[in-house]
Write a protein that holds these residues in place. Structure first.
Motif, short mmCIF file in Angstrom:
data_model
loop_
_atom_site.label_atom_id
_atom_site.label_comp_id
_atom_site.label_asym_id
_atom_site.label_seq_id
_atom_site.Cartn_x
_atom_site.Cartn_y
_atom_site.Cartn_z
N SER A 139 0.82 -1.21 0.00
CA SER A 139 0.00 0.00 0.00
C SER A 139 0.85 1.26 0.00
N ILE A 140 1.98 1.22 0.72
CA ILE A 140 2.91 2.36 0.70
C ILE A 140 3.39 2.62 -0.73
N ALA A 141 3.75 1.54 -1.43
CA ALA A 141 4.27 1.67 -2.78
C ALA A 141 3.23 2.23 -3.74
N LEU A 142 2.06 1.63 -3.79
CA LEU A 142 1.03 2.06 -4.73
C LEU A 142 0.48 3.44 -4.39
N ASP A 312 11.23 4.24 4.23
CA ASP A 312 10.36 3.35 3.45
C ASP A 312 9.66 4.09 2.31
N ASP A 313 9.69 5.42 2.34
CA ASP A 313 9.12 6.20 1.23
C ASP A 313 10.10 6.37 0.08
N ALA A 314 11.34 5.96 0.27
CA ALA A 314 12.39 6.23 -0.72
C ALA A 314 12.08 5.62 -2.08
N TYR A 315 11.71 4.35 -2.11
CA TYR A 315 11.51 3.66 -3.39
C TYR A 315 10.34 4.23 -4.19
N PRO A 316 9.12 4.31 -3.62
CA PRO A 316 8.02 4.87 -4.42
C PRO A 316 8.28 6.31 -4.86
N MET A 317 8.95 7.09 -4.04
CA MET A 317 9.27 8.48 -4.42
C MET A 317 10.24 8.51 -5.59
N VAL A 322 11.69 9.28 -11.48
CA VAL A 322 12.56 8.94 -12.61
C VAL A 322 11.84 8.33 -13.80
N LEU A 323 10.65 7.74 -13.59
CA LEU A 323 9.96 7.09 -14.71
C LEU A 323 9.00 8.05 -15.41
N PRO A 324 8.90 7.95 -16.76
CA PRO A 324 7.87 8.70 -17.48
C PRO A 324 6.48 8.26 -17.04
N GLY A 325 5.47 9.10 -17.24
CA GLY A 325 4.13 8.87 -16.72
C GLY A 325 3.53 7.50 -16.98
#
Length: 549
Positions: A139-142, A312-317, A322-325
């Motif tokens: 859920s944090i990731a999404l 734990d917010d590092a990856y989703p942020m 860095v990724l296009p939409g």
């Protein structure tokens, strides 16, 4: 665009999984719980990787790397060696005895009550710890990638709850009504997407750091943050290097060799050869794991200047930056597949344990295969609902990955102990296994939740009085010296449990020595290259540590 890409990829995987599994005889125990013992090396490898490589790994381990550096890669690289041990020593024994669950072996070796206690420990750990953590980390990731709080106009906590229930309900349908084969097929598809997408994150991240040049980005990272690129953790790191030789290998052996959630994939192999090839293929790919679950955390530390309040917010942020939409939508779908994979595998293993080891054994011994599967599914639904209620409570638990590993020790080491003794001795009786399980759990709980807080608080109070806490690093050192690392405690209890069980075996040995019978359910001819490939994998792991030392 992001949401459309997410929905499209998710539907494609679901449709393919349904088509591939229509022929599975779900009303039979073998068909539902083991996929008809028909899984090939490729499916096993993909399923093993994705079962493990979920958001509790991707989000949690990258968060730990963000805070502590490269040393946390031990959770990935050492796993490769544990998988080698499983392929060579454990899997042949499981398949020889026609084992469907790990507790089933304990019944054959000791007695029914030992099996029941072990199954109950597994199920308790799954519902209280593992399932909620998978839902929470997913859920944090999404929520972070799609900015769900802003999208729905709700608080971060409410957005997390919405995601938790959404993931939980979809995952329950996959696992409970599809059986192991449905889970394994979707895993193998998602594994490809996750490896591709997972590798793209550090590539785009390094391009961002290096102004379009990946190698320049890596050079900038290593030059500006040399303390983050050390394979050997210090005493104050989450995993000090010396713990590799105490409790770390024990944790890895439990996870990859005895944990029902993981080993059930290999138990569904069509023969030993396919099972060994699948495990070793997954082991080799696992060595690349730090590129996906550690390096992005190091990149995020540089990109966000170490200013994120929660690691734990590092990856989703970072993904969002860095990724296009449209690519965010695709990768979120792949990550969603990984979340479902771990959730599904734990849930399917729970249904298997309940159906085979509790319902069939104690509630209705005359139940047909169809009835066992049916009540297993009902139990799975209840378990999933409990996990969805518990998951939001983890928000205040601190470091996600460290919390997961420490709490798992309550049941992991006691179970590993009795399995090791069961395999390597012939005369140790069932009473020794029961005492080992109970004392192992009680002593670990006493150590980590009573003695550790007492000694840490005492050391901190003394340090404050003496004026020794002058910085965060000094504070961390005081805490580290106050009480042994939880991995050390695991190693100590493992040795003590074995000694106690051996003493009991000497005083009250079995009258008839235990010998495993070959059931001939599958061919147990080993893969002819298993030793060559295993040695190569171990040498690569050692070389990686030497290089980064």
């Amino acid at each position: 665009m992001q949401i459309l890409a997410f929905i499209a990829f998710t539907l494609i995987v679901a449709i393919i999984s349904y088509i591939k599994t229509r022929s599975t005889k779900e009303s039979t125990l073998d068909g539902y719980f083991l996929g008809g013992r028909s899984l090939t090396a490729g499916v096993i490898a993909g399923s093993l990787l994705l079962t493990n490589l979920s958001t509790e790994q991707i989000v949690g381990l990258n968060g730990s790397a963000y805070q502590s550096g490269l040393s946390v890669m031990v959770w990935e690289t050492l796993a490769a060696i544990a998988m080698v041990v499983t392929a060579i020593y454990l899997l042949p024994r499981y398949l020889k005895g026609g084992i469907t669950t790990v507790p089933q072996f304990l019944q054959d070796r000791f007695d029914t009550s030992t099996k029941t206690i072990t199954s109950a420990l597994f199920l308790t750990g799954y519902v209280v710890v593992l399932l909620p953590i998978i839902l929470y980390s997913g859920s944090i990731a999404l929520s972070g990638m799609f900015d769900v709080p802003e999208l729905l106009g709700v608080s971060k906590s409410t957005a997390l709850k919405v995601c938790i229930w959404g993931i939980g309900m979809v995952g329950s349908v996959y696992a409970i009504f599809g059986g192991l084969k449905a889970v394994a097929v979707s895993d193998s598809i998602n594994a490809i997407g996750l490896l591709i997408g997972g590798l793209l994150i550090p590539v785009f991240g390094l391009m961002l750091v290096g102004d379009g040049d990946v190698l320049n980005g890596l050079s900038i990272l290593t030059t500006e943050h040399p303390d983050k690129f050390k394979s050997m953790g210090s005493r104050t790191d989450p995993v000090p290097f010396y713990t590799i030789f105490t409790g770390m290998m024990l944790v890895q052996l439990f996870y990859w060799g005895t944990n029902q959630q993981i080993i059930q994939r290999a138990l569904g192999a069509k023969n030993l050869k396919e099972g060994q090839k699948g495990i070793l293929l997954a082991s080799f790919i696992k060595i690349l794991g730090p590129l996906i679950v550690v390096l992005p955390g190091l990149i995020a530390f540089h990109v966000f200047n170490g200013d994120l309040g929660n690691g734990d917010d590092a990856y989703p942020m970072l993904v969002k930056k860095v990724l296009p939409g449209a690519w965010v939508g695709f990768f979120a779908a792949v990550l969603f597949g990984a979340i479902l994979s771990s959730f599904n595998s734990v849930l399917n293993s729970s249904v298997t344990l309940f159906g085979m080891d509790i319902y069939k054994q104690h509630i209705n011994k005359e139940a047909s295969d169809k009835k066992v599967v049916m009540y297993g599914k009902i139990f799975g639904i209840v378990l999933a609902l409990l996990a969805m209620f518990i998951a939001p409570l983890i928000e205040k638990a601190g470091s996600l990955f460290d919390y997961l590993q420490e709490v798992n020790g309550i049941y992991s080491i006691p179970i590993l102990t009795i399995i090791v003794v069961g395999y390597f001795t012939k005369y140790v009786p069932a009473i020794a296994a029961k005492i080992g399980l109970v004392t192992g759990c009680v002593f670990y709980i006493l150590s980590q939740f009573f003695l550790k807080p007492y000694f840490v608080e005492k050391a901190l109070n003394e340090a404050k009085l003496n004026g020794n806490i002058t910085s965060e690093s000094a504070l961390a050192l005081v805490e580290a010296k106050a009480y042994p690392h939880f991995l050390d405690i695991m190693a100590i209890l493992f040795v003590l449990n074995i000694i106690v069980m051996l003493i009991i075996g000497k005083l009250r040995p079995l009258k008839t020595p235990y010998n495993m019978r070959y059931t001939k359910q599958v061919d147990i001819t080993p893969w002819k290259y298993v030793n060559h490939v295993s040695i190569g994998i171990v040498l690569i792991v050692v070389a990686i540590y030497i290089y980064f030392a």
